[in-house]
Design an enzyme around this catalytic site. Structure first.
Site, mmCIF file in Angstrom:
data_model
loop_
_atom_site.group_PDB
_atom_site.id
_atom_site.type_symbol
_atom_site.label_atom_id
_atom_site.label_comp_id
_atom_site.label_asym_id
_atom_site.label_seq_id
_atom_site.Cartn_x
_atom_site.Cartn_y
_atom_site.Cartn_z
ATOM 1 N N GLY A 1 -7.630 -7.202 11.276
ATOM 2 C CA GLY A 1 -8.775 -7.314 10.374
ATOM 3 C C GLY A 1 -10.036 -6.934 11.122
ATOM 4 O O GLY A 1 -10.043 -6.895 12.351
ATOM 5 N N CYS B 1 -2.873 -7.761 16.341
ATOM 6 C CA CYS B 1 -4.273 -7.476 16.622
ATOM 7 C C CYS B 1 -5.145 -8.701 16.324
ATOM 8 O O CYS B 1 -5.039 -9.692 17.029
ATOM 9 C CB CYS B 1 -4.708 -6.226 15.853
ATOM 10 S SG CYS B 1 -6.119 -5.434 16.618
ATOM 11 N N TYR B 2 -5.957 -8.657 15.269
ATOM 12 C CA TYR B 2 -6.756 -9.839 14.937
ATOM 13 C C TYR B 2 -5.861 -11.069 14.846
ATOM 14 O O TYR B 2 -6.217 -12.160 15.276
ATOM 15 C CB TYR B 2 -7.484 -9.628 13.606
ATOM 16 C CG TYR B 2 -8.464 -10.731 13.240
ATOM 17 C CD1 TYR B 2 -9.809 -10.616 13.553
ATOM 18 C CD2 TYR B 2 -8.028 -11.886 12.582
ATOM 19 C CE1 TYR B 2 -10.706 -11.621 13.219
ATOM 20 C CE2 TYR B 2 -8.911 -12.899 12.251
ATOM 21 C CZ TYR B 2 -10.253 -12.767 12.564
ATOM 22 O OH TYR B 2 -11.139 -13.763 12.242
ATOM 23 N N HIS C 1 -0.561 -1.870 16.700
ATOM 24 C CA HIS C 1 -0.175 -1.956 15.286
ATOM 25 C C HIS C 1 1.213 -1.373 15.038
ATOM 26 O O HIS C 1 1.365 -0.155 14.980
ATOM 27 C CB HIS C 1 -1.207 -1.225 14.418
ATOM 28 C CG HIS C 1 -2.515 -1.939 14.396
ATOM 29 N ND1 HIS C 1 -2.870 -2.816 13.399
ATOM 30 C CD2 HIS C 1 -3.536 -1.952 15.289
ATOM 31 C CE1 HIS C 1 -4.060 -3.324 13.656
ATOM 32 N NE2 HIS C 1 -4.489 -2.808 14.807
ATOM 33 N N GLU D 1 2.795 -1.414 12.331
ATOM 34 C CA GLU D 1 2.961 -0.992 10.931
ATOM 35 C C GLU D 1 2.526 0.446 10.694
ATOM 36 O O GLU D 1 2.821 1.010 9.655
ATOM 37 C CB GLU D 1 2.188 -1.934 10.006
ATOM 38 C CG GLU D 1 0.661 -1.816 10.036
ATOM 39 C CD GLU D 1 -0.008 -2.596 11.160
ATOM 40 O OE1 GLU D 1 0.681 -2.972 12.130
ATOM 41 O OE2 GLU D 1 -1.230 -2.818 11.068
ATOM 42 N N ASP E 1 2.230 6.582 -11.966
ATOM 43 C CA ASP E 1 2.297 5.130 -12.124
ATOM 44 C C ASP E 1 2.406 4.719 -13.579
ATOM 45 O O ASP E 1 3.281 3.948 -13.956
ATOM 46 C CB ASP E 1 1.053 4.463 -11.525
ATOM 47 C CG ASP E 1 0.762 4.965 -10.134
ATOM 48 O OD1 ASP E 1 1.705 5.456 -9.496
ATOM 49 O OD2 ASP E 1 -0.391 4.868 -9.700
ATOM 50 N N LYS F 1 3.405 3.639 -3.669
ATOM 51 C CA LYS F 1 3.628 4.880 -4.398
ATOM 52 C C LYS F 1 5.062 5.407 -4.304
ATOM 53 O O LYS F 1 5.670 5.750 -5.313
ATOM 54 C CB LYS F 1 2.676 5.940 -3.844
ATOM 55 C CG LYS F 1 2.531 7.126 -4.757
ATOM 56 C CD LYS F 1 1.682 6.729 -5.902
ATOM 57 C CE LYS F 1 1.515 7.794 -6.923
ATOM 58 N NZ LYS F 1 0.469 7.377 -7.878
HETATM 59 N N1 LIG Z 1 -7.471 8.581 -18.732
HETATM 60 C C1 LIG Z 1 -6.807 7.431 -18.800
HETATM 61 N N2 LIG Z 1 -6.428 6.928 -20.001
HETATM 62 C C2 LIG Z 1 -5.775 5.774 -20.064
HETATM 63 N N3 LIG Z 1 -5.446 5.043 -19.017
HETATM 64 C C3 LIG Z 1 -5.783 5.469 -17.812
HETATM 65 C C4 LIG Z 1 -6.475 6.704 -17.634
HETATM 66 N N4 LIG Z 1 -6.674 6.879 -16.313
HETATM 67 C C5 LIG Z 1 -6.122 5.822 -15.705
HETATM 68 N N5 LIG Z 1 -5.597 4.965 -16.592
HETATM 69 C C6 LIG Z 1 -4.953 3.690 -16.333
HETATM 70 O O1 LIG Z 1 -5.308 3.263 -15.030
HETATM 71 C C7 LIG Z 1 -4.134 3.113 -14.262
HETATM 72 C C8 LIG Z 1 -4.382 3.425 -12.835
HETATM 73 O O2 LIG Z 1 -4.607 4.818 -12.641
HETATM 74 P P1 LIG Z 1 -3.887 5.548 -11.467
HETATM 75 O O3 LIG Z 1 -4.471 6.898 -11.346
HETATM 76 O O4 LIG Z 1 -3.836 4.662 -10.278
HETATM 77 O O5 LIG Z 1 -2.390 5.614 -11.949
HETATM 78 P P2 LIG Z 1 -1.644 6.758 -12.720
HETATM 79 O O6 LIG Z 1 -2.632 7.688 -13.261
HETATM 80 O O7 LIG Z 1 -0.711 6.132 -13.680
HETATM 81 O O8 LIG Z 1 -0.775 7.402 -11.613
HETATM 82 P P3 LIG Z 1 -1.267 8.339 -10.428
HETATM 83 O O9 LIG Z 1 -1.709 7.402 -9.331
HETATM 84 O O10 LIG Z 1 -0.050 9.088 -10.090
HETATM 85 O O11 LIG Z 1 -2.385 9.162 -10.917
HETATM 86 C C9 LIG Z 1 -3.117 4.031 -14.919
HETATM 87 O O12 LIG Z 1 -1.813 3.651 -14.606
HETATM 88 C C10 LIG Z 1 -3.442 3.845 -16.364
HETATM 89 O O13 LIG Z 1 -2.879 2.649 -16.835
HETATM 90 N N1 LIG Z 2 -7.580 -4.101 14.251
HETATM 91 C C1 LIG Z 2 -7.947 -5.339 14.467
HETATM 92 O O1 LIG Z 2 -7.334 -6.294 14.013
HETATM 93 C C2 LIG Z 2 -9.218 -5.523 15.218
HETATM 94 C C3 LIG Z 2 -9.448 -6.961 15.581
HETATM 95 C C4 LIG Z 2 -10.814 -7.203 16.223
HETATM 96 N N2 LIG Z 2 -11.860 -7.021 15.280
HETATM 97 C C5 LIG Z 2 -10.963 -6.281 17.419
HETATM 98 O O2 LIG Z 2 -11.762 -5.357 17.385
HETATM 99 O O3 LIG Z 2 -10.278 -6.463 18.406
#
Ligand SMILES: Nc1ncnc2c1ncn2[C@@H]1O[C@H](COP(=O)(O)OP(=O)(O)OP(=O)(O)O)[C@@H](O)[C@H]1O
Ligand SMILES: NC(=O)CC[C@H](N)C(=O)O
Ligand SMILES: O=c1[nH]c(=O)c2[nH+]cn([C@@H]3O[C@H](COP(=O)(O)O)[C@@H](O)[C@H]3O)c2[nH]1
Ligand SMILES: [Mg+2]
Length: 533
Positions: A59, A86-87, A178, A180, A237, A389
């Site tokens: 963090g 880390c943190y 890290h 991850e 999504d 994703k």
């Molecule tokens: N133009 C839109 N009309 C209706 N709902 C929308 C519109 N744009 C976004 N949303 C809503 O917001 C949500 C989040 O958008 P986001 O772009 O993260 O997801 P996505 O469009 O479904 O997928 P992707 O991330 O692949 O674009 C969507 O899943 C949808 O429910």
């Molecule tokens: N990535 C981190 O968790 C950083 C922790 C803390 N802020 C540092 O700088 O050491």
């Protein structure tokens, strides 16, 4: 507010690793270990399940600073293994003795060579089967000044004397680097050693199981008669979420696409085709473009743009819900609205709860007005809330959605509005659309679409001078952006062949009126984000 399927039922079905705020969740999921991320300020008394292990993540704060967050001491009474990263490690050390943590003389950001050593006993389980020397990713300014009492040093690096530590008798470990991030070699193996080897988690979290759970959870939330209004964008999504809803509640589900005036070229038409023809979804397209564009007039601040768009989206959904109820096709009220919210969206916009600084308000989370968060008006159902994703894509395949839709690049809800720096005007939207269309078409033609995670053209409205046909021109700058990423949390700029970029530049300056320069953005994430704003 309804919980996503990952939240309520999964804990009873799967062994869970609890991650207190930020990032590691993703890697554990790859190991088929379910993991849940909560803000680091989570109190254990309020936790409704017992995790098999706890990870305290990194963090941005310093543990010794006033006001920096600290973990509920009750985690140490749970008698489950703890890994501080880390943190998180600094927090473990600081709790034992505040003098254990100090500000380093310089920030260490980037690769470091780690040397692990075996010390005998249970501590060695952390690096079990992992080579002694490996490249790891560091990102810190603070460091341990000394080894906390009761701990062994398990690994060192040139700049970090205590790059990994483990308690002599208790299952408590700390890493300064890290594990991850993909830049850390064997990072996933390390997390596996912790989650599977040390915590004893079963690796049984699969997409098929998620699907069954999600459908059951949706049916439970919606009830036997409830109807659901689904916001769909045609993106991965919402398409996957919509198909999931259809599987779960059939014809009681309605999809709405809002034309917010900042969609890509021909997007609404294309989505209508894809969703109704390919997936048989009952879709209404609402043209609200004028309302959005009017409201965006004069708004320059990125966060204000995002909040305005989020609020306007909800207004329109509420209007649609009323219309569906009035049509009285089913004799019940509209129970909920779904969104394709994903984990990274939640991490970055709700992070004010935890130690990580708010980066941007995603229209679908932070942008929601208070009346929704308070549970009035529509209920929010977010069946993908706990997924990343690539997991959504896997779910889409499990639901039989065709590859081309599953592999679409993401497009943000605020659309082109966050790809125009500063004020959005219809003229700039048109320029962005044209340039974007050229860029994406060329990418497809070159067969590069699936190698790139996300690509678009943005408009920088500060103008530059150019010369075209012997005439001076003074026009906008187009910024091309294309990145590769697996989790959208970190990303690299795509390495295009030079002649490809020249071809795109040529077409854009020739075909898009008002543009005289094209630049390619090579910034990685971090420090850049994928979108411009
Ligand atoms: N133009 C839109 N009309 C209706 N709902 C929308 C519109 N744009 C976004 N949303 C809503 O917001 C949500 C989040 O958008 P986001 O772009 O993260 O997801 P996505 O469009 O479904 O997928 P992707 O991330 O692949 O674009 C969507 O899943 C949808 O429910
Ligand atoms: N990535 C981190 O968790 C950083 C922790 C803390 N802020 C540092 O700088 O050491
Ligand atoms: O639905 C969305 N509503 C938003 O407000 C939003 N902002 C960014 N994104 C998408 O999230 C991913 C990471 O983007 P950033 O690196 O710009 O934060 C990228 O895939 C972005 O396109 C959004 N999606
Ligand atoms: Mg989208």
């Amino acid at each position: 507010m309804a919980a996503g399927p990952g939240e309520a039922m999964a804990h009873s079905a799967f062994d869970t690793i609890l991650v207190l705020d930020f990032g590691i969740t993703r890697r554990l999921r790859e190991l088929n270990v379910f993991s849940e991320m909560l803000p680091c300020t989570q109190t254990l008394a309020e936790l409704k399940f017992t995790p098999k292990g706890i990870i305290l993540s990194g963090g941005p704060y310093s543990v010794y600073e006033e006001g920096s967050p600290h973990v509920d001491p009750a985690v140490f009474n749970l008698n489950v293994p703890i890994l501080g990263i880390c943190y998180g490690m600094q927090e473990l050390a600081y709790r034992l003795n505040p003098e254990n943590v100090v500000a380093g003389t310089h920030r260490e950001y980037g690769h470091a060579m780690l040397k692990a050593r075996s010390v005998g006993g249970h501590v060695d389980r952390l690096f079990d089967g992992i080579e002694d020397s490996m490249r790891v990713w560091m990102s810190h300014g603070d460091k341990l000044a000394k080894l906390p009492d009761g701990f062994h040093t398990v690994a060192t690096s040139d700049n970090s004397e205590y790059a990994a530590i483990g308690h002599e008798s208790k299952p408590i470990y700390g890493l300064q680097f890290h594990p991850e991030v993909t830049h850390t070699q064997n990072g996933t193996d390390l997390l596996k050693n912790f989650a599977v080897g040390i915590c004893g988690c079963k690796q049984d979290w699969t997409m098929q199981k998620f699907l069954e759970e999600a459908i059951a959870q949706i049916r439970h939330t919606v009830g036997e008669k409830g109807q659901v209004l689904a916001a769909v964008s045609g993106g991965v999504d919402s398409t996957v979420a919509a198909k999931l809803m259809k599987e779960a509640i059939g014809s009681r589900f309605w999809a709405v696409l809002v034309n917010n005036g900042v969609m890509r070229l021909n997007e609404c038409e294309q989505v209508q085709k894809d969703l109704s023809e390919a997936l048989g979804i009952n879709l209404t397209v609402v043209d609200a473009s004028q309302r959005f564009l009017d409201g965006l007039k004069g708004v320059e601040d990125p966060e204000k743009k995002r909040k305005f768009i989020g609020g306007k989206f909800i207004d329109i959904f509420e209007e649609e819900a009323v219309k569906i109820e009035e049509a009285a096709v089913h004799d019940s009220s509209v129970a909920g609205k779904i969104e394709g919210t994903l984990y990274p969206d939640v991490i970055e916009s709700l992070s004010f709860k935890g130690p990580s600084a708010t980066i941007k308000t995603h229209h679908n989370v932070g942008g929601l007005p208070a009346r929704m968060a308070n549970g009035q008006g529509l209920k929010l159902i977010e069946p993908l809330r706990s997924l990343y994703k690539d997991e959504v894509r896997a779910l889409g395949r499990a639901l039989g959605i065709r590859e081309e839709l599953v592999m679409r690049h993401p497009f943000p809800g605020p659309g082109i509005a966050v790809r125009i720096l500063g004020e959005v005007t219809p003229e700039k939207v048109e320029i962005a659309r044209q340039a974007d269309h050229i860029f994406i078409s060329e990418i497809r033609k070159a067969g590069l679409y699936d190698q790139i995670s996300q690509a678009y053209a943005a408009v920088d409205p500060s103008r530059a001078v150019g010369v075209m046909g012997d005439k001076r021109v003074y026009g906008y700058i187009i910024i091309l952006r294309a990145v590769t990423t697996t989790d959208y949390m970190t990303a690299e700029a795509f390495n295009f062949p030079w002649d490809f970029l020249q071809r795109v530049m040529n077409r854009i300056v020739n075909e898009v009126h008002g543009v005289c320069r094209v630049v390619y953005d090579v910034t990685s994430k971090p420090p850049g984000t994928i979108e411009m704003e």
